[in-house]
Design a protein around this motif. Structure first.
Motif, short mmCIF file in Angstrom:
data_model
loop_
_atom_site.label_atom_id
_atom_site.label_comp_id
_atom_site.label_asym_id
_atom_site.label_seq_id
_atom_site.Cartn_x
_atom_site.Cartn_y
_atom_site.Cartn_z
N ASN A 110 -14.24 -13.65 -15.16
CA ASN A 110 -14.64 -13.04 -16.41
C ASN A 110 -15.58 -11.85 -16.24
O ASN A 110 -16.33 -11.51 -17.14
N GLN A 111 -15.56 -11.24 -15.06
CA GLN A 111 -16.29 -10.00 -14.82
C GLN A 111 -15.32 -8.99 -14.22
O GLN A 111 -15.30 -8.76 -13.01
N PRO A 112 -14.43 -8.41 -15.05
CA PRO A 112 -13.32 -7.61 -14.53
C PRO A 112 -13.72 -6.35 -13.81
O PRO A 112 -13.04 -5.90 -12.92
N GLN A 150 -17.55 -9.80 -22.57
CA GLN A 150 -17.23 -9.56 -21.17
C GLN A 150 -16.43 -8.29 -20.95
O GLN A 150 -16.63 -7.59 -19.95
N ASP A 151 -15.51 -7.97 -21.87
CA ASP A 151 -14.54 -6.90 -21.63
C ASP A 151 -14.79 -5.64 -22.47
O ASP A 151 -14.08 -4.66 -22.29
N SER A 159 -7.28 -7.66 -22.26
CA SER A 159 -7.79 -8.35 -21.07
C SER A 159 -6.78 -9.34 -20.49
O SER A 159 -6.58 -9.38 -19.28
N SER A 201 -7.19 -14.13 -18.72
CA SER A 201 -6.36 -13.67 -17.61
C SER A 201 -5.88 -14.84 -16.76
O SER A 201 -4.77 -14.81 -16.22
N TRP A 216 -11.17 -5.60 -24.79
CA TRP A 216 -11.00 -7.06 -24.82
C TRP A 216 -9.59 -7.46 -25.23
O TRP A 216 -9.05 -8.46 -24.74
N LEU A 275 -10.20 -3.28 -14.95
CA LEU A 275 -9.66 -3.46 -16.31
C LEU A 275 -9.22 -2.14 -16.92
O LEU A 275 -8.05 -2.01 -17.32
N ARG A 332 -14.90 -12.93 -25.06
CA ARG A 332 -14.05 -11.89 -24.50
C ARG A 332 -14.57 -10.49 -24.84
O ARG A 332 -14.54 -9.57 -24.02
N MET A 345 -5.60 -8.03 -16.79
CA MET A 345 -6.30 -8.72 -15.71
C MET A 345 -5.50 -9.88 -15.13
O MET A 345 -6.01 -10.61 -14.29
#
Length: 403
Positions: A358-360, A257-258, A265, A308, A262, A364, A254, A269
């Protein structure tokens, strides 16, 4: 036992013959038809706006499509136990297009049932309709228009239906078969024991409510155990490691990705500002009785990094509670503007090509900013939104219940 409770409409929240509290008047047939039409139209609109994940698919979706093509082919647990949609798709020919159609029906149906649930819990027609539309435009929901080959759309419909069966002012036996079907879609069905008991209990510890809850959940547990035995499966890879390494890997994923956001998230999301709006509404009966559902939903984030995706399962509690709060808020205009912007954020990700769960992408930080704005508005409002307002009640409702 505490004294008499009040419903979100300000009326006495007395239990019925089953021990469950009575709920607000249901939607009329005309209102339900409007909501159903809007749910279908919204689902089709996002289907047209969203690209469809290309084939061949990997990971979860790839496993489910393999199960749909050949139910005898083993896949890793827990995917192998989520047999409902893959096996139904196989019975209907096994084509990915069939799986796609089932998922679209599940998403549209879940939106309509969420509207009906919000009405039962005390939200007026306009506010319940707004909550339903914004649920269909939430980032956690729109993702399934891009990748419909998953177990979640069917699980959304079945869980929302279970909540509606539970809160209807009549015996709750329909909960049992709905949970049996849910057990074939997603293992989170077991967490429904908490809101079922919370709804049925009449005091802090209620043995009768506990027995009824056990009787309603037991068939689903038996069905799930049977699926575990019969469904061809391979051992899970991720969960073969020590618990500490699993949790560390989830957190690292997380954060990777964020970035610095994070920690937000799961909320930003999934349902975004609706989480903040729901908090005051959770103090109301009967919504408070169902809020135990949030515990298994959020605990699910401890076993995987699709935060999310897991948090979106809170919608049967969050969206009705938030709709009730919106109807009472003193600074309603600002809040409606915030939910309108929130509903448009998936377009930002679509424009930027950030379609994966997982690619916000840019949505975000924008969603976090909106949540901060809504939180400040709620904290500084002159009137507490947790208290019912006479002016928000609908006048002259049609007494005929929806089907």
């Amino acid at each position: 036992m505490r004294g008499e409770q009040t419903s979100p409409t300000g009326q006495a929240d007395q239990p019925d013959a089953t021990g469950a509290p009575r709920t607000a008047a249901p939607a009329t047939r005309a209102q339900a038809a409007v909501a159903g039409t809007a749910a279908v139209a919204l689902t089709l609109l996002w289907r047209l706006l969203s690209p469809l994940a290309g084939q061949p698919l990997c990971c979860d979706a790839g496993n489910y499509l393999r199960m749909a093509a050949d139910p005898s082919a083993p896949v890793i647990r827990p995917h192998s136990s989520r047999v409902l949609v893959p096996w139904l798709t196989h019975l209907l020919g096994g084509a990915p297009a069939t799986y796609h159609a089932i998922s679209l029906a599940g998403l549209a149906g879940a939106l309509l049932v969420t509207y009906l649930l919000a009405r039962r819990l005390g939200a007026g027609h306009g506010w319940a309709l707004l909550a339903m539309i914004c649920l269909g435009c939430s980032r956690g929901w729109v993702f399934y228009l891009y990748d419909p080959y998953l177990s979640d759309p069917a699980a959304f419909l079945l869980l929302a239906g279970t909540f509606l069966a539970l809160v209807r002012a009549r015996p709750t036996w329909l909960v049992a078969p709905l949970l049996v079907l849910t057990a074939g879609a997603r293992e989170l069905f077991a967490g429904m024991a908490l809101p079922v008991y919370g709804w049925l209990r009449r005091r802090r510890w209620d043995p009768r409510a506990a027995l009824v809850t056990a009787a309603l959940v037991a068939p689903a547990l038996a069905a799930y155990a049977m699926v575990l035995v019969l469904a061809p499966s391979l051992p899970p890879v991720d969960y073969a490691r020590p618990v500490g390494r699993v949790l560390g890997g989830i957190l690292a994923k997380r954060m990777e990705q964020d970035g610095v956001l994070w920690f937000a998230s799961a909320f930003a999301m999934s349902l975004g500002v609706w989480w903040l709006l729901a908090i005051p509404g959770l103090r109301d009966a009967p919504v408070r009785r169902l809020a135990w559902w949030l515990l298994p939903v959020l605990a699910n984030c401890l076993i995987g990094w699709d935060w999310s995706r897991y948090a979106t399962y809170a919608f049967p509690v969050v969206m009705p509670a938030a709709a009730i709060v919106l109807a009472r808020a003193s600074r309603r205009g600002v809040l409606i503007a915030a939910v309108a912007v929130q509903a448009l954020l998936p377009l930002v990700d679509l424009a930027g090509g950030h379609l994966l769960l997982n690619q916000p992408g840019p949505s975000l930080p924008l969603s976090v900013l909106l949540m901060i704005v809504v939180g400040v508005v709620l904290l500084t409002s002159r009137n507490r939104p947790g208290r019912p307002a006479q002016a928000t009640r609908e006048s002259g409702p049609d007494p005929r219940p929806a089907p």
